[in-house]
Design a protein around this motif. Structure first.
Motif, PDB file in Angstrom:
ATOM      1  N   VAL A  59       0.856  -1.315  -0.124  1.00  0.00           N
ATOM      2  CA  VAL A  59      -0.020   0.012  -0.227  1.00  0.00           C
ATOM      3  C   VAL A  59       0.847   1.224  -0.027  1.00  0.00           C
ATOM      4  O   VAL A  59       0.446   2.261  -0.611  1.00  0.00           O
ATOM      5  CB  VAL A  59      -1.029  -0.139   1.252  1.00  0.00           C
ATOM      6  N   GLU A  60       1.869   1.294   0.531  1.00  0.00           N
ATOM      7  CA  GLU A  60       2.883   2.400   0.783  1.00  0.00           C
ATOM      8  C   GLU A  60       3.239   3.120  -0.436  1.00  0.00           C
ATOM      9  O   GLU A  60       3.477   2.543  -1.461  1.00  0.00           O
ATOM     10  CB  GLU A  60       4.100   2.340   1.585  1.00  0.00           C
ATOM     11  N   GLY A  61       2.617   4.421  -0.708  1.00  0.00           N
ATOM     12  CA  GLY A  61       2.925   5.170  -1.759  1.00  0.00           C
ATOM     13  C   GLY A  61       1.988   5.354  -2.963  1.00  0.00           C
ATOM     14  O   GLY A  61       1.899   5.854  -3.525  1.00  0.00           O
ATOM     15  N   ALA A  62       1.037   4.364  -2.600  1.00  0.00           N
ATOM     16  CA  ALA A  62       0.003   4.233  -3.563  1.00  0.00           C
ATOM     17  C   ALA A  62      -1.214   5.251  -3.787  1.00  0.00           C
ATOM     18  O   ALA A  62      -1.262   5.799  -2.498  1.00  0.00           O
ATOM     19  CB  ALA A  62      -0.966   2.688  -3.517  1.00  0.00           C
ATOM     20  N   ASP A  63      -1.627   5.707  -5.008  1.00  0.00           N
ATOM     21  CA  ASP A  63      -2.693   6.511  -4.883  1.00  0.00           C
ATOM     22  C   ASP A  63      -4.185   6.031  -4.554  1.00  0.00           C
ATOM     23  O   ASP A  63      -5.103   6.774  -4.256  1.00  0.00           O
ATOM     24  CB  ASP A  63      -2.667   7.343  -6.226  1.00  0.00           C
ATOM     25  N   CYS A  64      -4.297   4.930  -4.996  1.00  0.00           N
ATOM     26  CA  CYS A  64      -5.689   4.118  -4.770  1.00  0.00           C
ATOM     27  C   CYS A  64      -5.200   2.620  -4.491  1.00  0.00           C
ATOM     28  O   CYS A  64      -4.280   2.140  -5.248  1.00  0.00           O
ATOM     29  CB  CYS A  64      -6.543   4.214  -6.037  1.00  0.00           C
ATOM     30  N   VAL A  65      -5.672   1.819  -3.543  1.00  0.00           N
ATOM     31  CA  VAL A  65      -5.808   0.359  -3.469  1.00  0.00           C
ATOM     32  C   VAL A  65      -6.976  -0.079  -4.061  1.00  0.00           C
ATOM     33  O   VAL A  65      -8.107   0.316  -3.587  1.00  0.00           O
ATOM     34  CB  VAL A  65      -5.341   0.024  -2.090  1.00  0.00           C
ATOM     35  N   TYR A  66      -6.778  -1.303  -4.774  1.00  0.00           N
ATOM     36  CA  TYR A  66      -8.213  -2.093  -5.206  1.00  0.00           C
ATOM     37  C   TYR A  66      -7.815  -3.470  -4.496  1.00  0.00           C
ATOM     38  O   TYR A  66      -6.829  -4.078  -4.830  1.00  0.00           O
ATOM     39  CB  TYR A  66      -7.903  -2.289  -6.748  1.00  0.00           C
ATOM     40  N   HIS A  67      -8.662  -3.711  -3.554  1.00  0.00           N
ATOM     41  CA  HIS A  67      -8.622  -4.704  -2.615  1.00  0.00           C
ATOM     42  C   HIS A  67      -9.510  -5.797  -3.151  1.00  0.00           C
ATOM     43  O   HIS A  67     -10.731  -5.931  -2.965  1.00  0.00           O
ATOM     44  CB  HIS A  67      -8.966  -4.250  -1.158  1.00  0.00           C
ATOM     45  N   LEU A  68      -8.969  -6.788  -3.883  1.00  0.00           N
ATOM     46  CA  LEU A  68      -9.798  -7.872  -4.491  1.00  0.00           C
ATOM     47  C   LEU A  68      -9.488  -9.338  -4.195  1.00  0.00           C
ATOM     48  O   LEU A  68      -9.891 -10.095  -4.166  1.00  0.00           O
ATOM     49  CB  LEU A  68      -9.586  -8.167  -6.014  1.00  0.00           C
ATOM     50  N   ALA A  69      -8.359  -9.415  -3.197  1.00  0.00           N
ATOM     51  CA  ALA A  69      -7.900 -10.518  -2.641  1.00  0.00           C
ATOM     52  C   ALA A  69      -9.027 -11.115  -1.875  1.00  0.00           C
ATOM     53  O   ALA A  69      -9.614 -10.564  -0.867  1.00  0.00           O
ATOM     54  CB  ALA A  69      -6.609 -10.732  -1.918  1.00  0.00           C
TER      55      ALA A  69
END
Length: 333
Positions: A74-84
């Motif tokens: 997650v670090e530094g991401a502009d957006c996280v897509y959580h599909l797991a």
């Protein structure tokens, strides 16, 4: 220095995750993709993406059940897509603890990372299965939650955590609730690949479960675009909200078999396999989406009719190289 926005994707090696990775790159994103750690260093379906796509993708092996893996992703991401997620409903009857570990605790780890790192947006993945059998149709986001399997319950638990983090901490989370996604790369545990795969392998009498349930089948590229839509829309339009993603169409499994038979020029007989039939009170008999809220907030609408998407899916599974990846002669739980 690459100034393209960075999207982090959990479950990127899977069916929808790999298609979302392609869509993100096509829209100008860099992608940091988490594939579940394994000793084979397998990246799942990410390995089949073109070099032109993969040059914009950083693949990391990790596990959403491990907070350290998640924070590094997650670090530094502009957006996280959580599909797991663990997604097979029949296996959730056998191994419910593993579903809670992945779908609830894993989601908690993602929420904590996003909260503590100040990530601008998290797109959390729900499922239409949380609604259970439709009480009213089409199903809006206000439909009661009625979890009829351990899988559905674990996903609803993740949803409630996401809602609570937005309410408690202002975490910028949006929840997308796809209806039955299908298309190339899908697991043989799902009904469409199971039918196509058995026929492509030469069977004309195939084994299935109940033919009566109806589903809102949504082509995978349309689902990927729905994720992209809620991940890039103005925050005021989507953050803190839940959105259905579906076509609004309804097709019974039995009718689906007939459609596939026509596309594959095959007369298909169906034999019911008891192990493929869910317990009576666990089977969700009817699902059909109302995606009005998503369309209003983002302009998203599906681009593929069912027959068009099925034809593309048939083409994929009829390619011998693709079919060889699957076991069509067993029940893929």
């Amino acid at each position: 220095m690459n100034s393209a926005p960075l999207a982090a994707v959990t479950g990127a090696e899977g069916f929808i995750g790999s298609h979302l990775t392609e869509a993100l790159v096509a829209s100008g994103h860099r992608v940091r993709a988490m594939a579940q750690y394994n000793s084979f260093s397998s990246y799942g379906w990410l390995e089949t993406l073109s070099k032109d796509v993969l040059e914009h993708v950083e693949i990391e092996l990790g596990d959403v059940r491990d907070p350290g893996s998640v924070r590094a992703l997650v670090e530094g991401a502009d957006c996280v897509y959580h599909l797991a997620a663990l997604i097979a409903i029949p296996y959730s009857y056998r191994a419910p603890h593993s579903y809670v570990d992945t779908n609830v605790t894993g989601t908690l780890n993602v929420l904590e990372a996003v909260r503590t790192l100040g990530t601008p947006r998290l797109v959390h993945t729900s499922t239409s299965e949380t609604y259970g059998t439709a009480l009213t149709v089409p199903i809006t986001e206000d439909h009661p939650i009625n979890t009829q399997s351990p899988y559905a319950a674990s996903k609803a638990g993740g949803d409630r955590l996401a809602d609570s983090y937005h309410a408690s901490f202002g975490t910028p989370v949006v929840t997308l609730r796809p209806f039955n996604t299908y298309g190339p790369r899908q697991s043989m545990r799902a009904v469409i690949p199971s039918v196509i795969g058995q026929v492509a392998a030469g069977a004309r009498t195939i084994t299935l479960g109940d033919l009566r349930p109806t589903r809102d089948f949504t082509y995978v590229e349309d689902t990927a675009q729905a994720f992209l839509a809620v991940g890039t829309a103005e925050a005021a339009q989507v953050v803190g909200r839940t959105f259905n993603a579906g076509t609004g169409g309804e097709t019974a499994v039995g009718d689906l078999v007939a459609m596939i038979g026509k596309l594959m020029d095959a007369t298909i007989a169906v034999r019911e396999d008891a192990q493929r039939v869910r317990p009576a009170n666990s089977e969700v008999m009817r699902l059909v989406a109302d995606a009005t809220r998503l369309r209003g907030a983002t302009g998203w609408k599906p681009a593929h009719e069912l027959e068009q998407g099925l034809a593309r899916t048939v083409d994929f599974f009829c390619d011998p190289a693709n079919l060889a990846r699957y076991k069509t002669d067993i029940y893929n739980i």
